[in-house]
Write a protein that holds these residues in place. Structure first.
Motif, short mmCIF file in Angstrom:
data_model
loop_
_atom_site.label_atom_id
_atom_site.label_comp_id
_atom_site.label_asym_id
_atom_site.label_seq_id
_atom_site.Cartn_x
_atom_site.Cartn_y
_atom_site.Cartn_z
N THR A 29 0.84 -1.20 0.00
CA THR A 29 0.00 0.00 0.00
C THR A 29 0.87 1.25 0.00
N GLU A 30 1.91 1.27 0.82
CA GLU A 30 2.83 2.41 0.86
C GLU A 30 3.56 2.56 -0.47
N LEU A 31 4.03 1.44 -1.03
CA LEU A 31 4.71 1.48 -2.33
C LEU A 31 3.80 2.06 -3.40
N TYR A 32 2.56 1.62 -3.45
CA TYR A 32 1.64 2.09 -4.48
C TYR A 32 1.27 3.56 -4.29
N ASP A 33 1.01 3.96 -3.04
CA ASP A 33 0.56 5.33 -2.79
C ASP A 33 1.67 6.36 -2.96
N THR A 34 2.91 5.99 -2.66
CA THR A 34 4.00 6.96 -2.65
C THR A 34 4.93 6.88 -3.85
N VAL A 35 4.86 5.76 -4.60
CA VAL A 35 5.80 5.58 -5.72
C VAL A 35 5.07 5.21 -7.01
N VAL A 36 4.47 4.02 -7.04
CA VAL A 36 3.97 3.47 -8.31
C VAL A 36 2.76 4.22 -8.84
N PHE A 37 1.76 4.46 -7.99
CA PHE A 37 0.55 5.19 -8.42
C PHE A 37 0.43 6.48 -7.62
N ARG A 38 1.51 7.17 -7.47
CA ARG A 38 1.51 8.40 -6.68
C ARG A 38 0.65 9.46 -7.38
N ALA A 39 -0.41 9.89 -6.72
CA ALA A 39 -1.39 10.76 -7.36
C ALA A 39 -1.34 12.20 -6.86
N VAL A 40 -0.38 12.50 -6.00
CA VAL A 40 -0.23 13.87 -5.49
C VAL A 40 1.23 14.08 -5.13
N GLU A 41 1.74 15.28 -5.38
CA GLU A 41 3.15 15.57 -5.09
C GLU A 41 3.23 16.67 -4.04
#
Length: 222
Positions: free
Chosen positions: A210-222
């Motif tokens: 979940t952390e990998l997806y939210d912060t790297v792979v599918f990061r939807a906000v910067e």
């Protein structure tokens, strides 16, 4: 394949201005079923996140490029290229959460010469508004045709992101809604399954994925 990936990233740098961005040390290299996944990330400010996953072992070489919108109203775009002995597979996917607005911009990419295959149905199939899955066998001309398709697919993607409307400032309802839709899809892969996600589950906990997806792979906000 390195040349193709470098060409794709070069296209995106020229069109969108992507630049290298940080990936937590714990996610830069992950061993999944004995295969070392190298993960990197790029960002185009006010536009999109670009995650790149690579595997290079004796019998297989692959890369995946995932383009996730930040502040633009644009689709989620995924590209996978996998080379195994005697053939290379290419998968181009466009995900839209409110119907096929952008998919028509890909439809006239010439694919008559490609060995196109259907993909099996999945829980997220209703979100796929454009899909091409094809493969090429050894041979200079066939490889060139396949890679021309890929480069044009990326070119159309860059055009869509360049033209897309700004979705709103932080806290804007429409912006928050898009972020929520992307995260719902990413978390759905964890909860309901996906080919790559199921493999990652053998190496990472649910919380780590979940952390990998939210912060790297599918990061939807910067």
């Amino acid at each position: 394949m390195d040349a193709l990936l470098n060409s794709i990233l070069g296209q995106m740098e020229g069109s969108l201005g992507i630049r290298p961005a940080g990936v937590p040390d714990k996610f830069r290299k992950i061993r999944v079923k004995g295969m070392p996944f190298h993960i990197s990330r790029y960002v185009a400010d006010g536009c999109c996140n670009v995650a790149v996953m690579e595997v290079n072992i004796l019998i297989m070489k692959m890369f995946a490029v995932i383009v996730t919108p930040f502040d633009k109203q644009a689709p989620l775009v995924c590209l996978d290229v996998v080379r195994v002995p005697r053939k290379t597979k290419y998968i181009c996917e466009v995900y839209e959460f409110d119907g096929p607005c952008y998919a028509p911009r890909y439809e006239n990419i010439v694919s008559d010469y490609l060995d196109v295959e259907p993909l099996p149905q999945a829980w997220y199939s209703h979100l796929l508004t454009y899909l091409k899955h094809f493969q090429g066998r050894p041979g200079h001309q066939e490889k060139k045709q396949c890679e021309c398709f890929i480069r044009e697919f990326i070119n159309r993607t860059c055009g869509i992101y360049s033209d897309a409307d700004i979705i709103g400032a932080p806290g804007c309802e429409e912006r928050d809604r898009q972020i929520g839709q992307i995260r719902e899809y990413a978390h759905g892969l964890i909860e309901k399954g996906g080919v790559s996600t199921d493999a990652f589950k053998t190496a990472l906990s649910t919380e780590q994925i979940t952390e990998l997806y939210d912060t790297v792979v599918f990061r939807a906000v910067e």
